[in-house]
Design a protein around this motif. Structure first.
Motif, short mmCIF file in Angstrom:
data_model
loop_
_atom_site.label_atom_id
_atom_site.label_comp_id
_atom_site.label_asym_id
_atom_site.label_seq_id
_atom_site.Cartn_x
_atom_site.Cartn_y
_atom_site.Cartn_z
N TYR A 73 1.98 -6.33 -21.15
CA TYR A 73 2.15 -5.90 -19.75
C TYR A 73 2.88 -4.56 -19.69
O TYR A 73 2.52 -3.68 -18.90
N GLU A 74 3.89 -4.40 -20.54
CA GLU A 74 4.69 -3.17 -20.51
C GLU A 74 3.82 -1.95 -20.89
O GLU A 74 3.96 -0.88 -20.31
N ALA A 127 6.09 -7.82 -17.12
CA ALA A 127 6.72 -7.75 -18.44
C ALA A 127 8.10 -8.39 -18.40
O ALA A 127 8.45 -9.23 -19.24
N SER A 175 4.73 -9.96 -22.78
CA SER A 175 5.55 -8.95 -22.09
C SER A 175 5.20 -7.56 -22.59
O SER A 175 5.06 -6.61 -21.82
#
Length: 567
Positions: free
Chosen positions: A182-183, A195, A179
């Motif tokens: 992705y963030e 995320a 996550s």
């Protein structure tokens, strides 16, 4: 079959009976299973010693699972004297047989340098072997090694690849780290939605950091529709985590303010950010000689005083007057007063007095702003998770929210709310907008309850505005407004009616190393016996706090007389 309840009614006791029969005939698998039953207290009284006995029997027959578990028992010192070296010995035996758990554990031992010489390269080697067999923990650990570039060339892309493999097997740490990637758009195309997807998976396992980050996503509306209700629900699930509970309390409180009035809460944060001192490396507190000596030599905590003890009769009222309402007291307010100038004649006159009210007789303690806020409000470190589920404030935690962990410059006003000094135009616009939003919030007939809510929403803002008569002070403040009366953090001194001494309420800032944030000390222009005070204090500090001084770069705390010529 009895252990799993397959073809018969499940019974741990019956399972133990049959494992025992087979174990006594030397069946390694049964010996391992019997060890497992003892270590978990299933069908038999829990006993680490008995578990070790049966694991050892199976391990001697080269059962790799038993060897791996023997390694764990030695590592933890369970049922056997703790020994990293013995743990490595058993892990190694199992790893050589291709046991993925043991290979992963060998990676950990090399990474930590436990029972073997530390080696990131060897750690990677073992993690790789286990990861290739689909071991989720090893895949996650290998992802970390790639992310940090430890023992292998740094690669965010490879880190994502291994995080994903582990995440797909339900490893909550891997789901959380994926996550994060992705963030931030690291090793993968940035996606708030992806995320959130991974945070949700980790949150299902009760992963506290994932729950908290997901709460922030809902608060900000990042990758998901904004929902203050969802934010609070997620925060409440983190309240029991000892490391993250206070951050969750803080976000919960902030969310409730935004629920009450998003516009006023946003303006509060913008104004505080504008007034926060971000670049000045030191701040100085002018005080009496007695207080200075107590802080330095007696390890007395630094004190924040109650707002009603200061000398300005308009304290906290100017903003309310500018908004057009009678002041309403919310939470108790505690402040510490500081100056950016460490040797100012005006400040010596204002703030550095003795018990007879003679000025310039005290000292000035100059603090490093970067480590000043490494303190707690309760003397003893304690577990602060015994809070009610609904937390109106952060009482009895010993901690302060981020908003209180900052130095703010005071704004000086002339008549008709005219702001003086730097950034006046922007501040004037903020307060004009605040007036508009406050009028909307309280309505045409404001009730006492509405004004109480407004006091809560304004927080520290009223205490950062002062009359222009005080502008020469150039005061900066630390402000704590998040406690309720009755909180254990708030200390008090009773009034002395015979001598006319007023009662006092104050907060103490406790540190394990009370000298750590102090940069240097300046003796006032009229400090008594100042020629001898500096060497005396240096001698006392070196005698009492040798270990604390040894941690300082210059191995001493500089104490010098003021350069101001007193007139």
């Amino acid at each position: 079959m009895y252990e799993r309840g397959k073809g018969v009614a499940q019974s741990d006791e019956k399972a133990v009976k049959y494992y025992q029969l087979a174990a006594e005939q030397g069946d390694a698998n049964a010996q391992y299973n019997l060890g497992f039953m003892y270590v978990n207290g299933k069908g038999v009284a829990q006993s680490d010693e008995k578990a070790v006995k049966y694991y050892r029997l199976a391990a001697e027959q080269a059962d790799s699972d038993a060897q791996c578990n023997m390694g764990f028992m030695y590592l933890q010192g369970k049922g056997v004297a703790q020994s990293d070296e013995k743990a490595v010995e058993y892990y190694q035996l199992a790893a050589e047989q291709g046991n993925a758990d043991a290979q992963c554990n060998m990676g950990f031992m090399y990474l930590q340098g436990k029972g073997v010489a530390q080696s990131d390269e060897k750690a990677v080697e073992y993690y790789q072997l286990a990861a290739e067999q689909g071991n989720a923990r090893a895949q996650y650990s290998l992802g970390l090694m790639y992310r940090q570039g430890k023992g292998i060339a740094q690669s965010d892309e490879k880190a994502v690849e291994y995080y994903r493999l582990a995440a797909e097997q339900g490893d909550a740490d891997a789901q959380y780290n994926l996550s994060f990637m992705y963030e931030r758009g690291k090793g993968v195309a940035q996606s708030d939605e992806k995320a959130v997807e991974s945070y949700k998976l980790a949150a299902e396992y009760g992963h506290a950091r994932a729950l908290l980050n997901l709460a922030y996503c809902y608060f900000q509306g990042k990758g998901v529709d904004q929902s203050f209700t969802e934010t609070k629900t997620l925060c409440e699930q983190v309240f029991k985590d000892p490391q993250l509970s206070f951050i969750a309390y803080e976000l919960h409180d902030r969310t409730e303010r935004f629920e009450k009035s998003k516009s006023i809460s946003t303006l509060r944060e913008q104004i505080l950010s504008h007034l926060q001192v971000k670049k000045h490396r030191t701040m100085t507190h002018y005080t009496s000689f007695d207080v200075g000596q107590a802080i330095l030599l007696e390890q007395s905590p630094f004190r924040l005083g109650h707002i009603n003890a200061v000398n300005d009769p308009n304290e906290g009222k100017l903003l309310w007057q500018g908004l057009g309402y009678e002041p309403e007291e919310g939470n108790p307010v505690f402040i510490g007063c500081f100056l950016p100038d460490s040797d100012s004649l005006n400040m010596w006159r204002f703030y550095s007095k003795n018990h007879l009210n003679d000025d310039a007789c005290g000292c000035a303690i100059t603090f490093n702003t970067e480590c000043f806020f490494d303190y707690r409000l309760l003397e003893e470190r304690g577990n602060h998770t015994e809070q009610d589920k609904k937390v109106p404030s952060f009482t009895n935690t010993g901690q302060s929210p981020q908003e209180s962990a900052a130095f703010y410059r005071v704004v000086y006003l002339k008549d008709n709310f005219k702001i003086l000094g730097k950034g006046a135009t922007k501040l004037q616009a903020y307060f004009k907008e605040l007036k508009k939003e406050v009028d909307k919030f309280v309505g045409k007939n404001p009730t006492p309850e509405k004004l109480q809510d407004l006091a809560w929403l304004l927080g520290p803002l009223p205490y950062l505005l002062k009359d222009a008569h005080y502008k020469d002070e150039q005061e900066h403040r630390v402000i704590v407004t998040h406690l309720d009366y009755g909180a254990k953090e708030i200390k008090s001194e009773d009034p002395d009616f015979a001598n006319g001494t007023a009662p006092r309420l104050y907060l103490e800032l406790h540190r394990d190393d009370h000298l750590a944030p102090i940069e240097y000390v300046t003796l006032g222009p009229k400090a008594p016996n100042k020629e001898m005070m500096a060497p005396y204090w240096r001698h006392q500090l070196a005698s009492k706090f040798e270990s604390q001084l040894a941690r300082r770069k210059d191995k001493q705390l500089n104490i010098n007389p003021s350069r101001c010529a007193y007139k």
